[in-house]
Design an enzyme around this catalytic site. Structure first.
Site: not given
Length: 565
Positions: A104, A157, A175, A246-247, A270, A418
């Site tokens: 990850y 993103r 994940k 996610e993202d 997030d 990150n």
């Protein structure tokens, strides 16, 4: 009374020969017994020696050590995952601290950028916009019928790297690997999904190897209709699913969470996962200093969905500690690229508007600037805590950190962006600028800092401390929703496992080697809160704990028996 370990029941398998060897969830490789080789038409297809999983893991570890770059190690581990999942998780379990940053963050960021280049084998589901009317058929193609956890992204993103198109698939895969490695959720229950709605990354559109839909991203009503079709198809196929967003880009992340969190058991890691682990870290850090979070003044750099999600969770926690909502909000200051969020700032998003400071309360500030910069805010607020979620490197400058330390003997500094290339300041710099007095927690892993012959451990404020336990708790309790109170119980449980709080020294967060213990404890707290909130059927504490134990998968081979299809 002597306890005995209950032997796992045999699995009845309809597959045989090369087909079985190509099935990652069932393949044992050289660990198939002599009898299994005979019964499943594998005789002669494998080397003579029958190995244990530990022997296989030792060979894999030796091979892993032969790779010199992190991306090559990532590719190697993904190859094992796509060949023999049980071995993959045994290997990761044996070397979790070494391998978590490889499977990850931060290495997964490079894997997403190079997804089409390093692609080897299909994993998960790719749903492109041109196939939007075939979603039911697509989900029926998933071979695992008992899916319990989906992680879905649209790739817009990815970490701090922006639009990676279908390369974002690396994030759901990584994940879900942590759901299993840290939270004990069987890989047979997990499904990574990418919604391919095009990409605005011109480099990808020009790349002849890019494997996604070559089209600018769809937006607005078309986009939301597409996502809704996906949600409805998932509900039809797996009504009791846990869905993790996610993202997704800031403009979509909060609206999607708000729209669907009461329609399907879902959360956005997030926003909510980052908030839960950050609040857990801050509770622990405050207790270690002999105070409460409600006594701290907090400044954020970054007022996107993640930063605002953390801020709202902090406000909720400080209200639990006794502050009024108004007092709690006055302790939190949000700074973005346009300066401090105030009630006179135009064009704020709805979730930002609740976190503004009133200009009337700022008239006494020592500044001549119309736009209040991070330095202005730090100089006037004199914060105890500084949190970075900007995605921009180097914004916590020496001047800002020294100004903070001037008014706060033991500042808490959390550059959470990150991957490591986007961190607001390195732990080394923060420790030096505060003369060793800062407590530092980062979003990506960093080695301990050595300064003036003293070692300063750096806690990684990793969502993996939270989301695997939440997932396990939801599955074990049968929760139909994830409430704010369930997330807060996860934060509180994480804080209770802080070595710094419990021992007076060490890391503010538990060691990664203890993460399964933490995940089990969070699962119990989350499941119990789900029952109290009425989103799960009430049971005894013993029954809930037994359900957690029953659902905690271990990377061990089971005996196979042959059956017909």
């Amino acid at each position: 009374m002597e306890t005995t370990t209950k032997k796992a029941r045999s699995l009845y398998i309809p597959y045989a020969g090369p087909v079985l060897l190509e099935f990652p969830l069932l393949n044992k490789g050289s660990a198939f017994s002599v009898e299994e080789r005979r019964n499943f038409n594998l005789s002669g297809l494998l080397p003579e020696v029958v190995e244990s999983i530990e022997e296989q893991a030792e060979r894999a570890w030796l091979q892993y050590q032969g790779f010199k770059t992190e991306i090559d190690k990532h590719i190697y581990l993904r190859n094992i995952q796509d060949t023999n999942e049980t071995l993959f998780y045994r290997l990761v379990q044996n070397h979790l601290e070494e391998m978590m940053p490889v499977i990850y963050t931060p290495t997964v960021g490079a894997a997403c950028e190079r997804f089409s280049e390093i692609y080897r084998r299909a994993r998960g589901v790719f749903i492109s916009y041109p196939n939007r009317h075939n979603m039911d058929d697509i989900l029926q193609n998933v071979p695992n019928h008992n899916i319990k956890v989906i992680v879905v992204t649209d790739g817009e993103r990815i970490l701090g790297l922006g639009d990676q198109g279908i390369g974002g698939m690396g994030i759901p895969i990584g994940k879900l690997s942590l759901y299993t490695a840290c939270g004990g959720i069987s890989p047979a229950y997990t499904l990574p999904v990418v919604l391919d709605v095009g990409t605005n990354n011109q480099q990808l559109l020009n790349d002849p190897l890019y494997m996604g839909w070559r089209h600018p991203r769809i937006t607005d009503d078309e986009y939301y209709a597409f996502v809704d079709e996906f949600i409805q198809a998932v509900k039809q196929r797996w009504p009791d699913i846990l869905l993790q967003f996610e993202d997704f880009a800031q403009k979509n992340a909060m609206p999607l969470l708000t729209r669907y969190r009461d329609e399907i058991c879902s959360f956005n890691d997030d926003i909510q996962g980052t908030a839960a682990v950050t609040v857990g870290t801050l509770i622990a850090a405050s207790r270690a200093a002999g105070s409460q979070l409600s006594e701290q003044k907090i400044v954020f750099l970054g007022a996107g969905s993640a930063g605002c999600g953390i801020a709202e969770q902090i406000i909720a926690q400080t209200q639990r500690e006794g502050l009024s909502e108004d007092a709690a909000r006055q302790n939190v200051f949000m700074v973005d690229r346009f300066g401090l969020l105030t009630d006179r700032m135009p064009n704020l998003l709805p979730f930002q508007a609740k976190l503004v400071q009133k200009c009337d309360n700022l008239q006494h500030w020592d500044t001549e600037n119309d736009v209040l910069s991070l330095l202005d805010v730090v100089r006037n607020v004199k914060p105890d805590i500084l949190i970075g979620v900007s995605g921009q490197t180097g914004l916590f400058t020496e001047e800002i950190i020294r100004e903070m330390h001037k008014h706060c003997p033991r500042p808490i500094v959390m550059p959470l962006s990150n991957p490591t290339s986007r961190v607001e300041a390195t732990p080394q710099d923060i420790i030096v600028w505060t003369e060793g007095n800062a407590l530092v927690a980062t979003g990506s892993p960093f080695s301990p800092v050595i300064w003036k012959d003293k070692v300063y451990p750096i806690a990684q404020c990793n969502n993996a401390y939270i989301f695997p336990g939440i997932g396990l708790g939801v599955i074990a309790s049968g929760a139909s929703r994830i409430t704010d109170e369930m997330l807060m119980s996860a934060s509180e449980t994480l804080a209770k496992h802080s070595p710094l709080v419990n021992n007076g020294e060490g890391l503010v967060l538990p060691a990664l080697k203890d993460i399964q213990v933490v995940s089990r404890a969070i699962a119990f707290a989350v499941g119990k809160m789900a029952q109290q909130q009425g989103v799960a059927v009430k049971t005894s504490a013993e029954a809930l704990q037994q359900a957690i134990d029953d659902n905690f998968w271990k990377p061990e081979y089971r005996d196979y028996r042959r059956t017909s299809i």
